[in-house]
Design a protein around this motif. Structure first.
Motif, short mmCIF file in Angstrom:
data_model
loop_
_atom_site.label_atom_id
_atom_site.label_comp_id
_atom_site.label_asym_id
_atom_site.label_seq_id
_atom_site.Cartn_x
_atom_site.Cartn_y
_atom_site.Cartn_z
N GLY A 66 -10.40 39.11 89.99
CA GLY A 66 -9.36 39.39 90.98
C GLY A 66 -9.95 39.75 92.33
O GLY A 66 -9.46 39.28 93.37
N ALA A 67 -11.01 40.55 92.32
CA ALA A 67 -11.66 40.93 93.58
C ALA A 67 -12.30 39.71 94.24
O ALA A 67 -12.23 39.54 95.46
CB ALA A 67 -12.72 42.00 93.32
N ALA A 68 -12.90 38.83 93.43
CA ALA A 68 -13.52 37.63 93.98
C ALA A 68 -12.46 36.70 94.57
O ALA A 68 -12.65 36.12 95.65
CB ALA A 68 -14.31 36.90 92.90
N ALA A 69 -11.33 36.54 93.86
CA ALA A 69 -10.27 35.67 94.37
C ALA A 69 -9.68 36.21 95.66
O ALA A 69 -9.43 35.46 96.61
CB ALA A 69 -9.17 35.53 93.30
N ALA A 70 -9.44 37.53 95.71
CA ALA A 70 -8.88 38.13 96.93
C ALA A 70 -9.88 38.04 98.08
O ALA A 70 -9.50 37.80 99.23
CB ALA A 70 -8.50 39.58 96.66
N ALA A 71 -11.17 38.24 97.78
CA ALA A 71 -12.19 38.14 98.82
C ALA A 71 -12.26 36.71 99.37
O ALA A 71 -12.36 36.50 100.59
CB ALA A 71 -13.55 38.56 98.26
N ALA A 72 -12.20 35.72 98.46
CA ALA A 72 -12.23 34.33 98.90
C ALA A 72 -11.01 33.98 99.73
O ALA A 72 -11.12 33.29 100.76
CB ALA A 72 -12.33 33.41 97.68
N ALA A 73 -9.83 34.45 99.30
CA ALA A 73 -8.60 34.16 100.05
C ALA A 73 -8.64 34.81 101.42
O ALA A 73 -8.24 34.20 102.43
CB ALA A 73 -7.39 34.66 99.26
N SER A 74 -9.14 36.04 101.50
CA SER A 74 -9.22 36.72 102.78
C SER A 74 -10.24 36.05 103.70
O SER A 74 -10.01 35.89 104.90
CB SER A 74 -9.60 38.20 102.56
N GLY A 75 -11.37 35.62 103.12
CA GLY A 75 -12.37 34.91 103.91
C GLY A 75 -11.85 33.58 104.42
O GLY A 75 -12.08 33.20 105.57
N LEU A 76 -11.11 32.86 103.56
CA LEU A 76 -10.51 31.59 103.98
C LEU A 76 -9.49 31.81 105.09
O LEU A 76 -9.40 31.03 106.04
CB LEU A 76 -9.86 30.91 102.78
N HIS A 78 -9.58 34.12 107.30
CA HIS A 78 -10.34 34.32 108.53
C HIS A 78 -10.80 33.00 109.13
O HIS A 78 -10.69 32.76 110.34
CB HIS A 78 -11.55 35.21 108.25
N LEU A 79 -11.31 32.11 108.26
CA LEU A 79 -11.80 30.83 108.75
C LEU A 79 -10.67 29.98 109.35
O LEU A 79 -10.89 29.24 110.31
CB LEU A 79 -12.47 30.05 107.61
N LEU A 80 -9.48 30.12 108.80
CA LEU A 80 -8.35 29.31 109.26
C LEU A 80 -7.67 29.89 110.50
O LEU A 80 -6.94 29.17 111.19
CB LEU A 80 -7.31 29.17 108.14
N THR A 81 -7.90 31.15 110.77
CA THR A 81 -7.20 31.79 111.90
C THR A 81 -8.17 32.28 112.96
O THR A 81 -8.38 31.61 113.97
CB THR A 81 -6.33 32.96 111.40
N ALA A 82 -8.79 33.40 112.71
CA ALA A 82 -9.59 34.04 113.75
C ALA A 82 -10.77 33.19 114.19
O ALA A 82 -10.99 32.99 115.39
CB ALA A 82 -10.08 35.40 113.25
#
Length: 296
Positions: A66-76, A78-82
């Motif tokens: 769950g932590a890995a999935a949430a980290a990947a989603a949050s990182g993605l 960032h890549l798609l927005t900021a």
């Protein structure tokens, strides 16, 4: 007196879990200047992965997934927005996180449905007695895990290159870049760390006495948003202080709303925002937020 002690313990436990979420808001803001309004959906995603996988791999590994999935989603995110909007500014990226939140929340609502999902935590509804005070084991575990993770984050701020890079970029981004700080890598790591912390928080937000994980669990992250604002968005210590204040305010409002009569109805839901407004009227920069210098 026992009722007050139990209420305060509940407030500290909630505040500790809120601190994991609020710290995520603060870390992302310090790293990139973006207020991530999709943080609640990322939290819900992490909790959903834990609920979906604990039966197959066990609770500890499910939390890691769950932590890995949430980290990947949050990182993605960032890549798609900021990161993709260097010329547009952080305010545009902040607006895009609202759209991302709606998309992710809609998908998760369909996946979860109308049921409450169990995360498979080992504490269940167990309650222990400390003196004359009864406390849920899940609450005590939430305090212990939150303290450990928050301590690890503060240690990273203080003694790692990542923490030094974040502090340097927060003080002067251009100077940090000229000194060799890799801003892109630092920001991506910050977003991923915030997502992982949110997934752990989801486990305890869904634990007893809550009935489980449902579509509204992500909305509980909204209680951590005023905590981050209250403490000062650019202050990790402020996020911790604000979370404890919000947790105690919510627990006291819930524990004593019957004594307030008609004034207590619905008070637990708005108590965090009342506390936030009251503090910001006195300290607009938050409890520990840095004041901006204005030249006139």
């Amino acid at each position: 007196m026992t009722r007050l002690a139990e209420t305060l313990l509940d407030g500290i436990a909630l505040g500790s879990v809120y601190a994991l979420v609020a710290l995520g808001f603060t870390v992302v803001f310090k790293a990139s200047g973006v207020m991530n309004f999709a943080h609640g959906s990322v939290l819900l995603l992490g909790g959903w992965v834990v609920a979906a996988t604990h039966g197959a791999v066990g609770f500890p590994f499910a939390v890691l997934l769950g932590a890995a999935a949430a980290a990947a989603a949050s990182g993605l995110l960032h890549l798609l927005t900021a990161r993709g909007l260097r010329g547009a500014g952080a305010h545009v990226a902040t607006i895009l996180t609202i759209g991302a939140d709606l998309v992710l929340l809609t998908a998760l609502a369909r996946a979860i449905g109308a049921d409450y999902l169990a995360t498979g935590d080992p504490w269940g509804p167990a309650v222990v007695r400390i003196g004359g005070v009864h406390a849920a084991e899940a609450r005590l575990a939430g305090i212990a895990v939150s303290v450990a993770l928050i301590g690890a984050v503060f240690a990273a701020f203080r003694w790692t290159r990542w923490g030094l890079a974040m502090r340097a970029a927060s003080a002067d981004e251009e100077a940090a870049a000229l000194m060799g700080v890799r801003l892109g890598r630092m920001r991506l790591t910050a977003w991923c760390a915030a997502g992982a912390l949110a997934a752990v928080a989801a486990v305890f937000l869904a634990a007893f006495p809550a009935p489980g994980l449902d579509r509204s669990t992500g909305q509980l992250a909204l209680a951590a948003f005023p905590a981050a604002i209250l403490g000062g968005l650019d202050s990790a210590a402020g996020a911790l202080a604000g979370s404890l204040a919000i947790g105690l305010a919510g627990a006291l409002a819930a524990g004593y709303q019957d004594a307030l009569g008609a004034f207590g109805e619905g008070l637990p839901g708005i108590a965090p925002y009342l506390v936030m407004v009251a503090v910001l009227l006195v300290r607009p920069s938050g409890l520990l937020g840095s004041k901006e210098a204005v030249r006139v």
